[in-house]
Write a protein that holds these residues in place. Structure first.
Motif, mmCIF file in Angstrom:
data_model
loop_
_atom_site.group_PDB
_atom_site.id
_atom_site.type_symbol
_atom_site.label_atom_id
_atom_site.label_comp_id
_atom_site.label_asym_id
_atom_site.label_seq_id
_atom_site.Cartn_x
_atom_site.Cartn_y
_atom_site.Cartn_z
ATOM 1 N N PRO A 173 0.796 -1.232 0.000
ATOM 2 C CA PRO A 173 0.000 0.000 0.000
ATOM 3 C C PRO A 173 0.827 1.281 0.000
ATOM 4 N N PHE A 174 2.109 1.190 0.297
ATOM 5 C CA PHE A 174 2.924 2.396 0.430
ATOM 6 C C PHE A 174 3.995 2.543 -0.658
ATOM 7 N N SER A 229 11.538 0.901 -7.799
ATOM 8 C CA SER A 229 10.536 0.972 -6.722
ATOM 9 C C SER A 229 10.777 2.220 -5.896
ATOM 10 N N PHE A 230 9.683 2.815 -5.441
ATOM 11 C CA PHE A 230 9.771 4.016 -4.612
ATOM 12 C C PHE A 230 8.452 4.206 -3.863
ATOM 13 N N PRO A 231 8.460 5.025 -2.804
ATOM 14 C CA PRO A 231 7.237 5.257 -2.040
ATOM 15 C C PRO A 231 6.172 5.957 -2.891
ATOM 16 N N ARG A 232 4.941 5.539 -2.713
ATOM 17 C CA ARG A 232 3.807 6.202 -3.367
ATOM 18 C C ARG A 232 3.624 7.586 -2.756
ATOM 19 N N SER A 233 3.064 8.500 -3.511
ATOM 20 C CA SER A 233 2.818 9.851 -2.993
ATOM 21 C C SER A 233 1.699 9.857 -1.954
ATOM 22 N N THR A 234 0.824 8.877 -2.036
ATOM 23 C CA THR A 234 -0.250 8.718 -1.055
ATOM 24 C C THR A 234 -0.537 7.225 -0.914
ATOM 25 N N VAL A 235 -1.027 6.827 0.224
ATOM 26 C CA VAL A 235 -1.287 5.414 0.468
ATOM 27 C C VAL A 235 -2.370 4.894 -0.486
#
Length: 100
Positions: free
Chosen positions: A17-18, A71-77
Motif C-alpha cells: 500500500p505504500f 521501486s519508490f514510495p507512493r505519494s499517497t497510500v
C-alpha cells in the motif's frame, strides 16, 4: 526513438500500500543495453518525474531477463482519500514516450 519502441512491456503496480514499482522489460539484449546506455533511466530522472527523493528510489537491473525494476514510495497510500490510482497501474505513463 522512444522507450516504448524498445520495451516489450512498461508497467506500474503497487508493491504494497505504500510503495510503487515500475517494470520495464525488453525483448532482447540490444534494446535493453541501448536504453541503459542512454543515461535517461536514472534515479535522478525518476526523482524528478515522480517527486521522490533519489535516496528513496531503488533500481534493479536484471541482466538475465533484460529488465529494469524501479521501486519508490507512493505519494499517497493506496486506497487513501487522496489516491487516484488504487492499483498503481497508470503510473508508468510518463515513461512511455521518454526519448532514448
Amino acid at each position: 526513438m522512444y522507450l516504448c519502441d524498445l520495451a516489450k512491456l512498461i508497467r506500474s503496480k503497487n508493491a504494497g500500500p505504500f510503495m510503487l514499482t515500475i517494470d520495464i522489460l525488453f525483448e532482447n539484449e540490444a534494446f535493453y543495453r541501448q536504453a541503459l546506455r542512454s543515461g535517461k533511466l536514472t534515479k535522478s530522472y525518476f526523482s524528478q518525474v515522480y517527486h521522490v527523493a533519489e535516496e528513496k528510489i531503488e533500481m534493479y537491473e536484471c541482466d538475465n531477463c533484460y529488465a529494469l525494476k524501479v521501486s519508490f514510495p507512493r505519494s499517497t497510500v493506496s486506497g487513501g482519500v487522496l489516491d487516484n490510482d488504487l492499483f498503481g497501474g497508470q503510473q508508468h505513463a510518463p515513461l512511455v514516450y521518454l526519448e532514448i
